[in-house]
Design an enzyme around this catalytic site. Structure first.
Site, mmCIF file in Angstrom:
data_model
loop_
_atom_site.group_PDB
_atom_site.id
_atom_site.type_symbol
_atom_site.label_atom_id
_atom_site.label_comp_id
_atom_site.label_asym_id
_atom_site.label_seq_id
_atom_site.Cartn_x
_atom_site.Cartn_y
_atom_site.Cartn_z
ATOM 1 N N SER A 223 32.370 -11.527 36.677
ATOM 2 C CA SER A 223 31.505 -10.378 36.480
ATOM 3 C C SER A 223 32.244 -9.244 35.774
ATOM 4 C CB SER A 223 30.916 -9.964 37.825
ATOM 5 O OG SER A 223 29.733 -9.258 37.602
ATOM 6 N N LYS A 227 34.448 -9.466 32.293
ATOM 7 C CA LYS A 227 34.440 -8.655 31.071
ATOM 8 C C LYS A 227 35.899 -8.356 30.722
ATOM 9 C CE LYS A 227 30.388 -6.244 33.099
ATOM 10 N NZ LYS A 227 29.183 -7.004 32.866
ATOM 11 N N TRP A 314 20.174 -11.387 35.697
ATOM 12 C CA TRP A 314 20.754 -10.085 35.309
ATOM 13 C C TRP A 314 21.864 -10.286 34.265
ATOM 14 C CZ3 TRP A 314 19.553 -5.192 35.698
ATOM 15 C CH2 TRP A 314 20.524 -4.189 35.786
ATOM 16 N N HIS A 365 24.915 -14.879 41.981
ATOM 17 C CA HIS A 365 26.009 -14.219 41.260
ATOM 18 C C HIS A 365 27.269 -14.277 42.116
ATOM 19 C CE1 HIS A 365 27.747 -11.211 38.594
ATOM 20 N NE2 HIS A 365 28.060 -10.461 39.633
HETATM 21 C C1 GTR Z 1 26.712 -5.256 38.460
HETATM 22 C C2 GTR Z 1 26.827 -4.930 36.999
HETATM 23 C C3 GTR Z 1 27.221 -6.151 36.244
HETATM 24 C C4 GTR Z 1 28.378 -6.870 36.894
HETATM 25 C C5 GTR Z 1 28.317 -6.851 38.409
HETATM 26 C C6 GTR Z 1 29.589 -7.283 39.124
HETATM 27 O O1 GTR Z 1 26.249 -4.232 39.218
HETATM 28 O O2 GTR Z 1 25.605 -4.448 36.568
HETATM 29 O O3 GTR Z 1 27.491 -5.832 34.904
HETATM 30 O O4 GTR Z 1 29.574 -6.335 36.476
HETATM 31 O O5 GTR Z 1 27.981 -5.632 38.899
HETATM 32 O O6 GTR Z 1 30.704 -6.931 38.728
HETATM 33 O O7 GTR Z 1 29.466 -7.997 40.119
#
Ligand code: GTR
Length: 383
Positions: A223, A227, A314, A365
């Site tokens: 996540s 990045k 998402w 996620h």
């Molecule tokens: C979310 C964000 C994502 C991702 C995520 C994470 O809230 O919108 O871009 O980075 O967090 O890191 O789990």
């Protein structure tokens, strides 16, 4: 400002494939001067530096490479960790500049019976520190040390908060104290850049540890950490492999699809992640001089594994697959033929072959043993 924020937040995030707008991606293999890039040489000498610069200036910020000194201290060692299968090392990597320093706490397990230096997976940990518990009282699928050791690889981790707290008010209390000039610059480093910078300092350390095969390091992130793993691998070509797990917007997913999380949203919720210039692209994806397929192209010819999860729309699983597809031509310049099919694979069909690997795991996620099993497969099947 309040009104603006409300307006930004009120833009609904789209989850309907039929509502993805028509878009044209910026061309990876055409120089700013309009020349077609036809060779590896032209890519490396002209186009690759141009694209790297565009990502620095418009999204992730500069990556300062100078520091005064670096010190490695072995804080703890257990030669018979994990029931004797591994050696545990905890190392403090301390970096100095301008009379300031940051300390990165690196946790590593190395296969105990290795006859030669071990290839390693290093995680940029953006979750709770107990996910990488050196005592193994807590074991988590997020960093399955036992499984990775059993497959013959070393596994390491450090926490993002050592570099930049993940908070809009305090992110500057880390690496950015060493580089205060970055805070003044619209294209300056911010939190994601600081985390990637930390991965490179860990790589500096690996080059000095005889137990580690520094030519075979996979940088892993989930996540927001994913990045950072992409940005680390794009910037620092010493990373042999990149794993970006559910990295979504401003990670491995195409921005122009405007599917799931969008730039306006990420810049509002996490204003400390990317540079000031990036804010210009809120609700304005088509004006970006890059899209995320170009970040993946910067990693060529090195293997890249991008994952998604079926319930994590998402992070746009399809947009991630398409980013990989649109980086294929750059890999081809190095003679690395992509084995990806034309369309995204079904859920739980891992395509773990180099150079471009992808899967969409059933579920939420997260990063799990399923994902790691496939990262190991990619490591094993490298040429
Ligand atoms: C979310 C964000 C994502 C991702 C995520 C994470 O809230 O919108 O871009 O980075 O967090 O890191 O789990």
């Amino acid at each position: 400002l309040l009104l603006l924020t409300c307006l930004t937040n009120s833009v609904a995030q789209n989850y309907d494939e039929a509502k993805v707008p028509a878009y044209t991606l910026p061309e990876v293999l055409k120089t700013a001067a309009g020349k077609e890039v036809t060779s590896k040489k032209m890519w490396e000498e002209v186009r690759r530096p141009e694209i790297l610069r565009l990502f620095e200036d418009n999204i992730y910020g500069q990556m300062p490479k100078d520091y005064d000194s670096i010190r490695y201290t072995l804080k703890n060692e257990d030669k018979a960790a994990l029931n004797g299968k591994a050696r545990l090392k905890e190392v403090i990597v301390q970096v100095f500049r301008n009379k300031k320093s940051v300390q990165i706490h690196l946790v590593m397990f190395i296969p105990g019976n290795a006859a030669k230096p071990s290839p390693v997976f290093v995680l940029i940990n953006n979750r709770g520190k107990d996910n990488t518990d050196p005592t193994r009282k807590v074991k988590s699928g997020f960093w399955p040390a036992e499984m990775v050791i059993d497959s013959g690889y070393a596994i390491a981790a450090f926490h993002v908060s050592d570099l930049a707290p993940d908070n809009k008010d305090t992110f500057m209390n880390g690496v950015l104290q060493l580089y205060p000039e970055q805070l003044e610059a619209d294209n300056g480093m911010r939190a994601i850049g600081a985390w990637a910078w930390g991965a490179s300092r860990v790589m500096d350390y690996f080059e000095n540890d005889k137990d580690i095969d520094a030519k075979n390091v996979a940088v892993v992130g989930h996540s927001r950490g994913g990045k950072a793993s992409l940005w680390a691998a794009a910037q620092d070509r010493r990373f042999a492999v990149c794993v970006t797990n559910c990295s979504g917007n401003t990670g491995a997913a195409l921005a122009r699809r405007q599917f799931g999380e969008r730039i306006a949203r990420i810049n509002t919720t996490f204003p400390h992640w990317f540079n000031n210039n990036y804010k210009k692209f809120n609700n304005n994806e088509n004006d970006l001089p890059v899209d995320q397929h170009m970040l993946i192209a910067l990693i060529a010819p090195r293997p890249l594994y991008a994952t998604n999860a079926s319930k994590d729309l998402w992070a746009d699983p399809t947009g991630t697959f398409l980013a990989l597809k649109n980086a294929e031509k750059t890999y081809a310049l190095y003679g690395r033929r992509s084995k990806l099919p034309v369309n995204p694979p079904a859920i739980n069909v891992p395509l773990s072959q180099p150079p471009l690997a992808y899967h969409n795991r059933e579920g939420e996620h997260d990063m799990t043993a399923y994902d790691w099993g496939n990262f190991i497969r990619l490591m094993k099947s490298r040429p």
